[in-house]
Design a protein around this motif. Structure first.
Motif, PDB file in Angstrom:
ATOM      1  N   ARG A 118       0.814  -1.220   0.000  1.00 27.56           N
ATOM      2  CA  ARG A 118       0.000   0.000   0.000  1.00 27.56           C
ATOM      3  C   ARG A 118       0.845   1.266   0.000  1.00 27.56           C
ATOM      4  O   ARG A 118       0.534   2.233  -0.692  1.00 27.56           O
ATOM      5  N   SER A 119       1.926   1.261   0.763  1.00 28.51           N
ATOM      6  CA  SER A 119       2.743   2.465   0.873  1.00 28.51           C
ATOM      7  C   SER A 119       3.883   2.506  -0.133  1.00 28.51           C
ATOM      8  O   SER A 119       4.624   3.481  -0.193  1.00 28.51           O
ATOM      9  N   ALA A 120       4.011   1.460  -0.950  1.00 26.41           N
ATOM     10  CA  ALA A 120       5.172   1.370  -1.842  1.00 26.41           C
ATOM     11  C   ALA A 120       5.090   2.341  -3.009  1.00 26.41           C
ATOM     12  O   ALA A 120       6.089   2.892  -3.432  1.00 26.41           O
ATOM     13  N   SER A 121       3.913   2.552  -3.546  1.00 28.01           N
ATOM     14  CA  SER A 121       3.787   3.453  -4.697  1.00 28.01           C
ATOM     15  C   SER A 121       2.362   3.961  -4.780  1.00 28.01           C
ATOM     16  O   SER A 121       1.411   3.236  -4.488  1.00 28.01           O
ATOM     17  N   THR A 122       2.217   5.217  -5.165  1.00 24.78           N
ATOM     18  CA  THR A 122       0.900   5.819  -5.348  1.00 24.78           C
ATOM     19  C   THR A 122       0.781   6.295  -6.779  1.00 24.78           C
ATOM     20  O   THR A 122       1.674   6.953  -7.299  1.00 24.78           O
ATOM     21  N   ALA A 123      -0.331   5.935  -7.421  1.00 20.27           N
ATOM     22  CA  ALA A 123      -0.523   6.287  -8.828  1.00 20.27           C
ATOM     23  C   ALA A 123      -1.743   7.187  -8.985  1.00 20.27           C
ATOM     24  O   ALA A 123      -2.682   7.159  -8.173  1.00 20.27           O
ATOM     25  N   SER A 144      -8.961   2.039  -2.535  1.00 15.80           N
ATOM     26  CA  SER A 144      -8.653   1.274  -1.324  1.00 15.80           C
ATOM     27  C   SER A 144      -7.220   0.764  -1.335  1.00 15.80           C
ATOM     28  O   SER A 144      -6.660   0.462  -0.283  1.00 15.80           O
ATOM     29  N   ALA A 145      -6.620   0.680  -2.538  1.00 14.85           N
ATOM     30  CA  ALA A 145      -5.219   0.281  -2.655  1.00 14.85           C
ATOM     31  C   ALA A 145      -4.283   1.468  -2.453  1.00 14.85           C
ATOM     32  O   ALA A 145      -3.060   1.325  -2.565  1.00 14.85           O
ATOM     33  N   GLY A 146      -4.844   2.657  -2.185  1.00  5.79           N
ATOM     34  CA  GLY A 146      -4.030   3.824  -1.884  1.00  5.79           C
ATOM     35  C   GLY A 146      -3.740   4.733  -3.055  1.00  5.79           C
ATOM     36  O   GLY A 146      -2.902   5.634  -2.954  1.00  5.79           O
ATOM     37  N   HIS A 147      -4.453   4.540  -4.180  1.00  4.73           N
ATOM     38  CA  HIS A 147      -4.207   5.355  -5.367  1.00  4.73           C
ATOM     39  C   HIS A 147      -5.310   6.393  -5.558  1.00  4.73           C
ATOM     40  O   HIS A 147      -6.389   6.295  -4.977  1.00  4.73           O
ATOM     41  N   THR A 233      -0.815  -3.114 -10.132  1.00  3.18           N
ATOM     42  CA  THR A 233      -0.599  -1.671 -10.147  1.00  3.18           C
ATOM     43  C   THR A 233       0.812  -1.323  -9.686  1.00  3.18           C
ATOM     44  O   THR A 233       1.511  -0.519 -10.316  1.00  3.18           O
ATOM     45  N   TYR A 234       1.235  -1.945  -8.597  1.00  3.60           N
ATOM     46  CA  TYR A 234       2.592  -1.699  -8.099  1.00  3.60           C
ATOM     47  C   TYR A 234       3.625  -2.053  -9.156  1.00  3.60           C
ATOM     48  O   TYR A 234       4.554  -1.283  -9.422  1.00  3.60           O
ATOM     49  N   GLN A 235       3.472  -3.214  -9.769  1.00  2.00           N
ATOM     50  CA  GLN A 235       4.453  -3.660 -10.748  1.00  2.00           C
ATOM     51  C   GLN A 235       4.476  -2.743 -11.972  1.00  2.00           C
ATOM     52  O   GLN A 235       5.532  -2.390 -12.473  1.00  2.00           O
ATOM     53  N   ALA A 236       3.288  -2.345 -12.439  1.00  2.23           N
ATOM     54  CA  ALA A 236       3.217  -1.467 -13.614  1.00  2.23           C
ATOM     55  C   ALA A 236       3.857  -0.129 -13.328  1.00  2.23           C
ATOM     56  O   ALA A 236       4.634   0.403 -14.142  1.00  2.23           O
TER      57      ALA A 236
END
Length: 246
Positions: A118-123, A144-147, A233-236
């Motif tokens: 959740r905190s690794a990346s925000t898009a 909800s995934a933080g984006h 999402t994180y990977q992309a």
């Protein structure tokens, strides 16, 4: 490779391509990794899904032989575990076997990686989806995934207009937009003016993973769980590479 049923191997290829593309960030690199795994020889894995597991293990061996790149908050092994368990829907024991890990260690690694997702990346996400209820569900999952959702488009033209004004850092696109057009065409038009990674959402991922044309690097299957979307999402975003579509 001769010990694996050829028909089963061919049926498993789209999923090996999806795994390798999601790891590498591009269609070409992902497909090259699968080809290298096949050239090296895929070692048979017993079980009804042995061909798919064998290909995943082959992809992991090819990736594992390369120097690890610093990319985001998760290690390469954590990324592979997350992709195998969420995108490819293996249980943790099967994913551990594919990667040659102790099952308990793999489970602990997965738990830690999921906590950091959740905190690794925000898009800033543009959603392209013509069904209102599905679009609302996607927006809720993304948020909800933080984006942040910068817009929801139901047609090609609307998607292009929102992308032009909002400049999203990620596009989440359905393939079939009904009378609103085609999601792949909308993405082509967007990428012609704005570089951003794209995740395609489809009920038939194998149709986008033939390796015979320019295809997406990131594909998730309908219906999907929040963790699958979060991992994709994180990977992309952390791979940070736009894709071509066909």
């Amino acid at each position: 490779m001769s010990e694996i049923d050829r028909a089963a191997l061919l049926a498993a290829l789209p999923y090996a391509r999806r795994f390798a593309r999601a790891l590498s960030g591009t269609q070409n690199e992902g497909d090259a990794i699968v080809a290298e795994a096949l050239r090296e020889g895929v070692r048979p894995v017993p079980g009804p899904d042995g061909a798919r597991l064998s290909l995943f293990a082959g992809v992991a061996r090819v990736i594992g032989a390369r120097p690890e790149e610093a990319s985001g908050a998760l290690s390469r092994t954590e990324r592979m575990l997350l992709l195998l368990t969420s995108l490819e829907e293996l249980d943790s024991a099967m994913a551990a076997a594919v990667l040659g890990l102790d099952p308990d260690s793999a489970e602990a690694m997965l738990a830690s990686a999921r906590e950091r997702l959740r905190s690794a990346s925000t898009a800033r996400v543009l959603i392209i989806e013509d069904e209102p209820i599905i679009a609302m569900d996607l927006q809720q999952l993304v948020e909800s995934a933080g984006h942040d959702v910068v817009g929801v488009a139901a047609s090609e033209d609307e998607a292009v207009a929102i992308a032009e004004s909002e400049r999203p850092s990620l596009v989440l696109a359905d393939v079939n937009l009904g009378q609103g057009g085609d999601g792949a065409t909308a993405v082509e038009r967007i990428l012609a003016r704005h570089a951003a990674p794209v995740i395609f959402v489809t009920a038939y991922p194998e149709r986008l993973l033939t390796g015979s044309r320019v295809e997406p690097a990131f594909v998730i299957t309908k219906p999907f769980e929040p963790t699958m979307l979060a991992v994709a999402t994180y990977q992309a975003v952390t791979r940070g590479l736009p894709i071509g579509t066909g």
